[in-house]
Enzyme design. Structure first.
Site, mmCIF file in Angstrom:
data_model
loop_
_atom_site.group_PDB
_atom_site.id
_atom_site.type_symbol
_atom_site.label_atom_id
_atom_site.label_comp_id
_atom_site.label_asym_id
_atom_site.label_seq_id
_atom_site.Cartn_x
_atom_site.Cartn_y
_atom_site.Cartn_z
ATOM 1 N N SER A 58 -2.698 -10.653 -2.652
ATOM 2 C CA SER A 58 -2.353 -9.655 -1.645
ATOM 3 C C SER A 58 -1.165 -10.074 -0.790
ATOM 4 O O SER A 58 -1.160 -11.158 -0.196
ATOM 5 C CB SER A 58 -3.576 -9.425 -0.739
ATOM 6 N N GLY A 59 -0.186 -9.179 -0.685
ATOM 7 C CA GLY A 59 0.956 -9.457 0.172
ATOM 8 C C GLY A 59 0.564 -9.546 1.632
ATOM 9 O O GLY A 59 1.047 -10.418 2.363
ATOM 10 N N LEU A 60 -0.311 -8.646 2.084
ATOM 11 C CA LEU A 60 -0.789 -8.695 3.461
ATOM 12 C C LEU A 60 -1.489 -10.009 3.752
ATOM 13 O O LEU A 60 -1.217 -10.676 4.757
ATOM 14 C CB LEU A 60 -1.743 -7.524 3.728
ATOM 15 N N ASP A 70 3.125 -8.431 7.645
ATOM 16 C CA ASP A 70 3.338 -7.809 6.337
ATOM 17 C C ASP A 70 4.471 -6.794 6.472
ATOM 18 O O ASP A 70 4.275 -5.575 6.382
ATOM 19 C CB ASP A 70 2.042 -7.141 5.867
ATOM 20 N N ASP A 97 0.753 -8.544 -5.742
ATOM 21 C CA ASP A 97 1.332 -7.542 -4.863
ATOM 22 C C ASP A 97 2.767 -7.974 -4.553
ATOM 23 O O ASP A 97 3.001 -8.875 -3.759
ATOM 24 C CB ASP A 97 0.496 -7.463 -3.586
ATOM 25 N N ASP A 99 5.131 -6.218 -3.097
ATOM 26 C CA ASP A 99 5.757 -5.365 -2.091
ATOM 27 C C ASP A 99 6.744 -4.416 -2.776
ATOM 28 O O ASP A 99 6.444 -3.848 -3.808
ATOM 29 C CB ASP A 99 6.420 -6.203 -1.002
ATOM 30 N N GLU A 126 5.806 -1.337 -5.005
ATOM 31 C CA GLU A 126 5.642 -0.082 -4.283
ATOM 32 C C GLU A 126 6.991 0.578 -4.040
ATOM 33 O O GLU A 126 8.002 -0.102 -3.833
ATOM 34 C CB GLU A 126 4.907 -0.303 -2.971
ATOM 35 N N LYS A 132 9.989 -3.462 3.837
ATOM 36 C CA LYS A 132 8.866 -2.545 3.920
ATOM 37 C C LYS A 132 7.971 -2.933 5.100
ATOM 38 O O LYS A 132 8.069 -4.026 5.645
ATOM 39 C CB LYS A 132 8.045 -2.574 2.636
ATOM 40 N N ASN A 134 3.719 -2.661 6.329
ATOM 41 C CA ASN A 134 2.367 -2.408 5.839
ATOM 42 C C ASN A 134 2.020 -0.933 5.968
ATOM 43 O O ASN A 134 2.328 -0.285 6.965
ATOM 44 C CB ASN A 134 1.366 -3.268 6.625
ATOM 45 N N ARG A 169 3.323 1.430 -7.657
ATOM 46 C CA ARG A 169 2.528 1.890 -6.506
ATOM 47 C C ARG A 169 3.274 3.010 -5.782
ATOM 48 O O ARG A 169 4.411 2.834 -5.348
ATOM 49 C CB ARG A 169 2.267 0.715 -5.571
ATOM 50 N N HIS A 200 -1.828 5.376 -3.322
ATOM 51 C CA HIS A 200 -2.306 4.803 -2.062
ATOM 52 C C HIS A 200 -2.500 5.890 -1.013
ATOM 53 O O HIS A 200 -1.770 6.876 -0.979
ATOM 54 C CB HIS A 200 -1.294 3.775 -1.555
#
Length: 307
Positions: A58-60, A70, A97, A99, A126, A132, A134, A169, A200
């Site tokens: 997970s990027g977050l 994020d 992920d 991003d 994404e 970007k 979150n 995404r 999403h």
């Protein structure tokens, strides 16, 4: 036993090609697949031990444990380094992920190549502009031009091996657009070579996700992240022929809650006596990190001790 200790014990490690094939099989399976978030080697090992067949880097979560927001604050090299630790800690495939790809097509293909070299099984990009933010923060979510983002996807497909999984995404609903825009983007990304579509949403109900899945009609596997609409029963996803559910940030959030509770207790009580039973014991930690394998290896490779 994780990949690193498997190598030490048997001399073999699952290749990235095998990991990608396993991830592809999971996503294409008629059974609903669940991927669990990991943000370091320890969380990855815990998720594998719990029974998950694949991981979401997970990027977050990775940004958070590095002390960054994020919002494209962590560099792609930092992400790649942590993914390597996640891969080495387990025997299950890792979907990363990525991003928005950390820039244009060139940045995206460099990141993809490096991730594949480090053993990742796939990459999710994404369709936002770089940098970007979150998806659950604020309302500034500038979408990438469809053709430009399609170029990013094509560059990744042309750079990585044929088995490497690429998930596109779609953030159209996050940016306030409707299902029609999401479908247009999904069609373009499928044409560009995506292996699956992650749709999403940040609404507390899954209505628009399920509507997208019905309209999309399974042209490519659909991946979802039910962080906000967590009350939706899993049976609804099966009925909609959703391919994969990602539990995208839960070990990191659980760690925050656990660490906050223990820190507050120790600070207030000025002692650890009352909380020892509430935290993992050393035996559990040593099992997760395969200390037993190290002991066996020492017997095999170190000279015998003499009195």
């Amino acid at each position: 036993m994780n990949r690193a200790t498997s190598f030490l014990a048997s001399g073999e490690v699952s290749s990235p090609t095998i990991s990608s094939a396993i991830l592809r099989e999971l996503i294409l399976s008629s059974d609903l697949t669940f991927l669990m978030e990991a943000h370091d080697g320890l969380s990855a090992a815990i998720a594998e031990r719990a029974g998950f067949k694949g991981l979401w880097a997970s990027g977050l979560s990775i940004s958070s444990v590095l002390g960054y927001r994020d919002a494209s604050e962590a560099s792609w090299t930092q992400i790649v380094d942590i993914v390597e630790r996640i891969v080495d800690a387990t025997n299950i495939p890792v979907l990363v992920d990525g991003d928005s790809g950390f820039g244009n097509f060139n940045n995206a293909r460099i990141v993809a190549r490096k991730l594949e070299q480090r053993g990742a099984a796939g990459l999710c990009l994404e369709d936002k502009q770089f940098p970007k933010t979150n998806s659950f923060v604020g309302d500034r979510h500038a979408l990438a031009d469809i053709d430009e983002f399609s170029g990013r996807l094509k560059a990744v497909k042309d750079t990585t091996g044929p088995g490497f999984v690429l998930v596109a995404r779609i953030e159209a609903m996050i940016a306030g657009h409707g299902i029609d825009e999401a479908i247009v983007r999904a069609d373009a990304y499928a044409e560009a070579g995506a292996d699956a579509i992650l749709i999403h949403s940040r609404k507390p109900v899954a209505d628009e996700i399920l509507a997208f899945a019905k309209e999309w009609n399974n042209k490519l596997p659909v991946v979802i992240v039910p962080t906000k609409y967590y009350k939706t029963p899993v049976s609804a996803y099966r009925d909609a022929r959703i391919s994969t559910v990602i539990w995208a940030n839960h070990t990191m959030r659980a760690a925050i809650a656990g660490m906050r509770h223990i820190c507050d207790r120790i600070h207030a009580e000025q002692s650890v006596a009352a909380i020892e039973d509430e935290i993992a014991g050393f035996d559990e930690l040593f099992r997760l990190m395969a200390y037993d394998e190290l002991a066996k290896a020492e017997e095999q490779y170190l000279p015998k001790q003499t009195a």
